[in-house]
Design an enzyme around this catalytic site. Structure first.
Site, PDB file in Angstrom:
ATOM      1  N   GLU A 114      -2.922   6.053  -8.133  1.00 57.54           N
ATOM      2  CA  GLU A 114      -3.771   7.033  -7.434  1.00 57.54           C
ATOM      3  C   GLU A 114      -3.709   8.373  -8.143  1.00 57.54           C
ATOM      4  OE1 GLU A 114      -4.957   8.543  -2.964  1.00 57.54           O
ATOM      5  OE2 GLU A 114      -2.991   7.641  -3.257  1.00 57.54           O
ATOM      6  N   ASP A 131       0.820  -1.203   0.000  1.00 56.57           N
ATOM      7  CA  ASP A 131       0.000   0.000   0.000  1.00 56.57           C
ATOM      8  C   ASP A 131       0.863   1.266   0.000  1.00 56.57           C
ATOM      9  OD1 ASP A 131      -2.513   1.234   0.047  1.00 56.57           O
ATOM     10  OD2 ASP A 131      -2.550   1.357   2.230  1.00 56.57           O
ATOM     11  N   ILE A 133      -9.664   0.119   4.385  1.00 56.00           N
ATOM     12  CA  ILE A 133     -10.070   0.285   5.780  1.00 56.00           C
ATOM     13  C   ILE A 133      -8.844   0.087   6.660  1.00 56.00           C
ATOM     14  CG2 ILE A 133     -11.495  -0.612   7.657  1.00 56.00           C
ATOM     15  CD1 ILE A 133     -13.212   0.659   5.569  1.00 56.00           C
ATOM     16  N   HIS A 181      -7.939  10.154   4.604  1.00 59.80           N
ATOM     17  CA  HIS A 181      -7.335   9.198   5.530  1.00 59.80           C
ATOM     18  C   HIS A 181      -7.595   9.628   6.973  1.00 59.80           C
ATOM     19  CE1 HIS A 181      -4.439   8.491   2.012  1.00 59.80           C
ATOM     20  NE2 HIS A 181      -5.094   7.359   2.162  1.00 59.80           N
ATOM     21  N   GLY A 182      -7.675   8.640   7.871  1.00 57.71           N
ATOM     22  CA  GLY A 182      -7.784   8.932   9.295  1.00 57.71           C
ATOM     23  C   GLY A 182      -9.206   9.216   9.733  1.00 57.71           C
ATOM     24  N   SER A 198     -11.872   4.957   3.847  1.00 59.44           N
ATOM     25  CA  SER A 198     -13.275   4.521   3.956  1.00 59.44           C
ATOM     26  C   SER A 198     -13.752   4.372   5.397  1.00 59.44           C
ATOM     27  CB  SER A 198     -13.471   3.205   3.199  1.00 59.44           C
ATOM     28  OG  SER A 198     -13.162   3.364   1.829  1.00 59.44           O
ATOM     29  N   SER A 199     -12.846   4.400   6.362  1.00 60.37           N
ATOM     30  CA  SER A 199     -13.252   4.368   7.765  1.00 60.37           C
ATOM     31  C   SER A 199     -14.039   5.630   8.096  1.00 60.37           C
ATOM     32  CB  SER A 199     -12.027   4.296   8.688  1.00 60.37           C
ATOM     33  OG  SER A 199     -11.329   3.087   8.517  1.00 60.37           O
ATOM     34  N   THR A 226      -8.234   2.816   9.749  1.00 56.69           N
ATOM     35  CA  THR A 226      -8.470   3.512  11.012  1.00 56.69           C
ATOM     36  C   THR A 226      -9.472   2.793  11.907  1.00 56.69           C
ATOM     37  OG1 THR A 226      -7.921   5.642  10.002  1.00 56.69           O
ATOM     38  CG2 THR A 226      -9.202   5.691  12.045  1.00 56.69           C
TER      39      THR A 226
END
Length: 285
Positions: A133, A81, A227, A176-177, A206-207, A229
Site C-alpha cells: 500500500e 489484510d 468491501i 475506510h468506513g 470501496s463501501s 463496511t
C-alpha cells in the site's frame, strides 16, 4: 479451489473486470461469502485482518476456509489484510493463506520499500502473493480523517519496481468506513497510475462508492476492491430487524443460530450484488 492473488488478478486483467475482497471474522461471515460464491459462480477474496486476531485465531480461520472451499470449482483467495507484523504474516503463510498484505503506508517510502522487499521474499518462497500500500487513507475502523492526498505516480513506480509486490493499494480519494459525504474519486490520477504502474491496482474503502464509479474505476485499471463496511452494516441491520420482529415476549426461546442465519443470508445477498458489479455482469445505466 484456493489460488494466490497474483493468479486471480491476472485473470481479472485479461477479462477487464475486478474481484471483491470481503472481510470475515467468524464462521458466519465466511459462510456468507461461500453462499455468494455458490450463487454467482464468481471468484472472491476472503480477507482476514491482522487486527482480527484478537477475536479469532488465525489458524482457525484458515482451517475453516480450507475446509469449506477445498472442493469448490470457483477460485478463491485467502488473504491477510492490513498486516504490519512480520511474525503474523509468517503465521498466515504457514497455516495456508495464499495472499498477504503488508501495510507500510504510514512509513517513509524508503522504509516501506525495504520492509516490503523482505515480506515479498518470504511470501514468494511459499507461492504466496503480496499486496502493498502506498498512500495512507485513515484508520481501518473508519475513524480519523481521510487523507486528501493521492498516491504519487513516481513513488508508486519506484515502490512497485523495487519491492516486487504483486498488487498495489492506492489512495485516490477513497477512505475506510462510512463516508461523511459523497466520495469524489480522482479518476485522472487513477488513469496515470494505471498507465505507469505495472502491477494490478487495489482500491480500499470501496463501501459507499456508487456502482457507476466502481465500474469506472474498473475501466481505469482497478482489479481488486475491498468491501467491509457495507457487508458488516448489512449484517448488523439484519440482526436489529430480526430481533425487533421477534421480541422476547413473543418468542422467548429464540435461538442464536436462527438470528445469525438470517444475518448471514442478508450479508450473502449484499456480497453477491457486489460480485456481479465487479465481474461486469451487471452494467449500470
Amino acid at each position: 479451489m484456493l489460488i494466490n492473488l497474483k493468479e486471480m488478478l491476472q485473470a481479472a486483467e485479461q477479462n477487464n473486470c475486478a474481484v471483491g475482497s470481503y472481510n470475515v471474522y467468524n464462521l458466519e461471515s465466511i459462510l456468507a461469502v461461500k453462499e455468494a460464491v455458490e450463487t454467482t459462480k464468481l471468484p472472491a477474496i476472503i480477507a482476514f485482518g491482522e487486527s482480527y486476531t484478537a477475536h479469532a485465531p488465525i489458524e482457525a480461520i484458515a482451517s475453516i476456509v480450507h475446509t469449506l472451499f477445498m472442493t469448490s470449482t470457483v477460485p478463491v483467495v485467502l488473504h491477510l489484510d492490513h498486516a504490519q507484523n512480520p511474525s503474523v504474516i509468517k503465521q498466515a503463510i504457514d497455516c495456508g493463506f495464499t495472499s498477504v498484505m503488508y501495510d507500510g503506508s504510514r512509513l517513509p517510502l524508503a522504509e516501506n520499500i525495504a520492509n516490503s522487499q523482505k515480506i515479498v521474499q518470504m511470501a514468494h518462497a511459499s507461492n504466496v502473493s503480496v499486496e502493498g500500500e502506498l498512500g495512507y487513507l485513515n484508520n481501518e475502523d473508519g475513524s480519523g480523517e481521510a487523507s486528501a492526498s493521492c498516491t504519487d505516480v513516481n513513488d508508486a513506480v519506484n515502490y512497485t519496481e523495487k519491492s516486487g509486490v504483486d498488487a498495489l493499494a492506492i489512495a485516490i480519494g477513497n477512505a475506510h468506513g462510512l463516508y461523511k459525504s459523497t466520495p469524489q474519486l480522482n479518476f485522472a490520477q487513477l488513469k496515470k497510475l494505471h498507465e505507469n504502474v505495472q502491477c494490478p491496482l487495489v482500491l480500499h474503502g470501496s463501501s459507499g462508492i456508487s456502482f457507476a464509479d466502481l465500474q469506472k474505476a474498473i475501466d481505469l485499471g482497478i482489479r481488486k476492491f475491498n468491501i467491509n463496511t457495507e457487508v458488516s452494516t448489512t449484517g448488523v441491520k439484519a440482526l436489529r430487524e430480526y430481533l425487533a420482529q421477534n421480541p422476547y415476549e413473543q418468542n422467548p426461546n429464540l435461538r442464536l443460530e436462527t438470528v445469525l442465519k438470517y444475518a448471514r443470508s442478508q450479508m450473502s445477498c449484499k456480497i453477491a450484488e457486489f460480485m456481479q458489479i465487479f465481474a461486469n455482469k451487471e452494467k449500470i445505466k
